[in-house]
Design a protein around this motif. Structure first.
Motif, PDB file in Angstrom:
ATOM      1  N   GLY A   1      34.332  -2.459 -10.616  1.00  0.00           N
ATOM      2  CA  GLY A   1      33.931  -1.785 -11.837  1.00  0.00           C
ATOM      3  C   GLY A   1      32.869  -2.564 -12.573  1.00  0.00           C
ATOM      4  N   PHE A   2      33.270  -3.263 -13.639  1.00  0.00           N
ATOM      5  CA  PHE A   2      32.311  -4.116 -14.341  1.00  0.00           C
ATOM      6  C   PHE A   2      32.255  -5.479 -13.675  1.00  0.00           C
ATOM      7  CE2 PHE A   2      36.423  -4.409 -16.522  1.00  0.00           C
ATOM      8  CZ  PHE A   2      36.637  -5.773 -16.616  1.00  0.00           C
ATOM      9  N   PHE A   3      31.093  -6.129 -13.742  1.00  0.00           N
ATOM     10  CA  PHE A   3      30.912  -7.447 -13.156  1.00  0.00           C
ATOM     11  C   PHE A   3      31.320  -8.524 -14.170  1.00  0.00           C
ATOM     12  CE2 PHE A   3      27.291  -5.789 -10.214  1.00  0.00           C
ATOM     13  CZ  PHE A   3      28.239  -5.118  -9.467  1.00  0.00           C
ATOM     14  N   THR A   4      31.651  -9.696 -13.675  1.00  0.00           N
ATOM     15  CA  THR A   4      32.162 -10.755 -14.554  1.00  0.00           C
ATOM     16  C   THR A   4      31.416 -12.069 -14.372  1.00  0.00           C
ATOM     17  OG1 THR A   4      33.844 -11.421 -12.919  1.00  0.00           O
ATOM     18  CG2 THR A   4      34.506  -9.807 -14.578  1.00  0.00           C
ATOM     19  N   THR A   5      31.248 -12.763 -15.488  1.00  0.00           N
ATOM     20  CA  THR A   5      30.838 -14.167 -15.468  1.00  0.00           C
ATOM     21  C   THR A   5      31.936 -14.970 -16.153  1.00  0.00           C
ATOM     22  OG1 THR A   5      29.626 -13.991 -17.564  1.00  0.00           O
ATOM     23  CG2 THR A   5      28.388 -13.590 -15.547  1.00  0.00           C
ATOM     24  N   GLU A   6      31.980 -16.260 -15.865  1.00  0.00           N
ATOM     25  CA  GLU A   6      33.024 -17.142 -16.403  1.00  0.00           C
ATOM     26  C   GLU A   6      32.371 -18.454 -16.827  1.00  0.00           C
ATOM     27  OE1 GLU A   6      36.916 -19.368 -14.476  1.00  0.00           O
ATOM     28  OE2 GLU A   6      36.605 -17.245 -14.045  1.00  0.00           O
TER      29      GLU A   6
END
Length: 454
Positions: free
Chosen positions: A268-273
């Motif tokens: 779905g949505f992409f993630t950064t951490e």
């Protein structure tokens, strides 16, 4: 008569046909649009809470890299042969003794001071629109009565309470969206170690389906995917069920952590951490995306973090502006104590964000990235927009006029400020004259937003 029967059959079968539109392959799964509520929400609260909240320790100031400072990795680190592992093990042996097992923390995780309605109120007052709780971290301990985690969950031992259920009720009652983090893998689960397929079929997927059907979350936020490709996790099969058959199929959002090579590519949505896509560079993405990070150096509560380890309110508000201006969301983490309290310094940070959003929220919520930002890049100035307005975010109070290229303004104001804002439009550009603001009429102390009618 036959025509009437045919029409009735088509009417009855239409929802079923629509529900079967997604196949268990990435091309089909990725074609599903992200529900609009997620892109409108912009700001969410992450909660890391589990057995690791009892020792609540990580070497916050050591030179060991970002990930090794996560207190929620305590069990793994005390068994790891590394510089970080030695620091964790030395602390553990000194505090609890070499024979003290991680499992012995379970009865010490009591949540005796926990008030889910208070948490929901804190999050709402902070201006958050959604909440994501760690239903199960990599330790495998679940915060709901999972049949697959007998005697290793918050109802059978420790709090003796359905933490997922109680918080879900409180958050929804507060008018916020509720979601759950779920770790695909478990560090020391024998079934995971010895029979991955059986673990996936009999443990992991049943747990995820139980979470979805029991609590009907608006977000399922997976993690711990990196050991295996998505085919081994049977991710697309599960997502096809989620999108076609589950009770939340229309509104649920998922992230991109579904296999060893799916981050920033599938889901779905992409993630950064902490601004990283796993070990790669982060930054702005074209698809809906979300930055997650703690207020300090850890997600789980770390009792030795001090003021220097925490982001200031100013820095956090600047971060929120930067992420939203880049087209993303900010999922800001709190790490509660094992007895169920959100540390006061974390509450204070959230309160400051909420006060700023109470004045400037219209420049954050339901906005989108402005394509003209590239031609107007200026230090400490960011942009968001909606159909009618451009919002100019100044993370430092400007001392010079603001020149906007490609903008023909018909009106300019400053959010929270009642005074008149002078501006001049020439051709296809606008110059905003920065007002002289006194402490008496200053709308805030962290960031200032000009509202430009297009």
């Amino acid at each position: 008569m036959k025509s009437l029967i045919l029409l009735l059959l088509l009417f009855i079968s239409a929802p079923f046909v629509q529900a079967q539109q997604y196949k268990s392959d990435w091309e089909s799964i990725d074609s599903r649009p992200i529900p609009q509520w997620f892109e409108d929400a912009k700001f969410g609260i992450f909660i890391h809470w589990g057995l690791y909240s009892v020792p609540a320790w990580a070497p916050a100031d050591a030179d060991i890299g970002i990930y090794a400072k996560y207190a929620e990795w305590y069990w793994w680190r005390i068994n790891e042969e590394s510089k970080a592992g030695r620091l964790f093990r030395d602390y553990h042996d000194k505090m609890y003794g070499a024979d003290f097992k991680y499992q012995d923390f379970a009865p010490m995780f009591k949540a005796q001071h926990w008030d889910p309605a208070q948490w929901a109120s804190i999050f709402k007052d902070a201006g958050a629109k959604y909440v994501v709780l760690t239903s199960k971290h990599h330790e495998g301990f679940t915060l709901w009565p999972s049949e697959q985690s007998w005697n290793w969950n918050s109802v059978d031992i420790g709090p003796h309470r359905d933490l997922c259920g109680d918080l879900s009720t409180a958050v929804k009652d507060a008018g916020l969206h509720m979601g759950f983090y779920y770790s695909l893998y478990e560090w020391y689960n024998p079934l995971y170690k010895n029979n991955l397929e059986k673990y996936v079929d009999d443990h992991m997927i049943p747990q995820m389906k139980d979470l979805v059907t029991r609590y009907e979350p608006d977000i399922l936020w997976t993690d711990g995917e990196w050991d295996h490709p998505s085919e081994k996790w049977k991710s697309t099969e599960f997502l096809a069920w989620l999108y076609n058959e589950s009770p939340v199929k229309e509104r649920v959002c998922v992230n991109d952590r579904w296999g060893s090579k799916t981050r920033g590519k599938h889901g779905g949505f992409f993630t950064t951490e902490y601004d990283l896509v796993h070990d790669g560079a982060g930054g702005e993405m074209e698809k809906a995306w979300e930055e997650c990070r703690g207020i300090g150096t850890s997600f789980g509560y770390n009792q030795i973090e001090d003021l220097d380890n925490y982001q200031s309110s100013d820095a956090l508000i600047d971060m929120l502006i930067e992420k939203v201006a880049g087209g993303g969301n900010l999922l800001l983490d709190v790490g509660p104590t094992s007895d169920g309290r959100i540390p006061v310094i974390q509450q204070q940070r959230l309160a400051d964000i909420g006060s700023w959003l109470a004045v400037n929220g219209e420049a954050i919520y339901e906005t989108r990235k402005w394509d003209g930002a590239k031609n107007n890049q200026t230090e400490n100035i960011f942009f968001t927009r909606n159909d009618d307005y451009l919002y100019v975010h100044c993370t430092k109070f400007p001392t010079e006029p603001i020149n906007l290229k490609g903008v023909k303004a018909t009106a300019v104001s400053m959010l929270g400020y009642s005074g008149k804002i002078s501006f001049k439009t020439s051709g296809n550009s606008t110059k905003i004259v920065v007002p002289q603001i006194s402490p008496a009429d200053n709308p805030g102390e962290f960031a200032w937003v000009f509202k430009v009618k297009l």
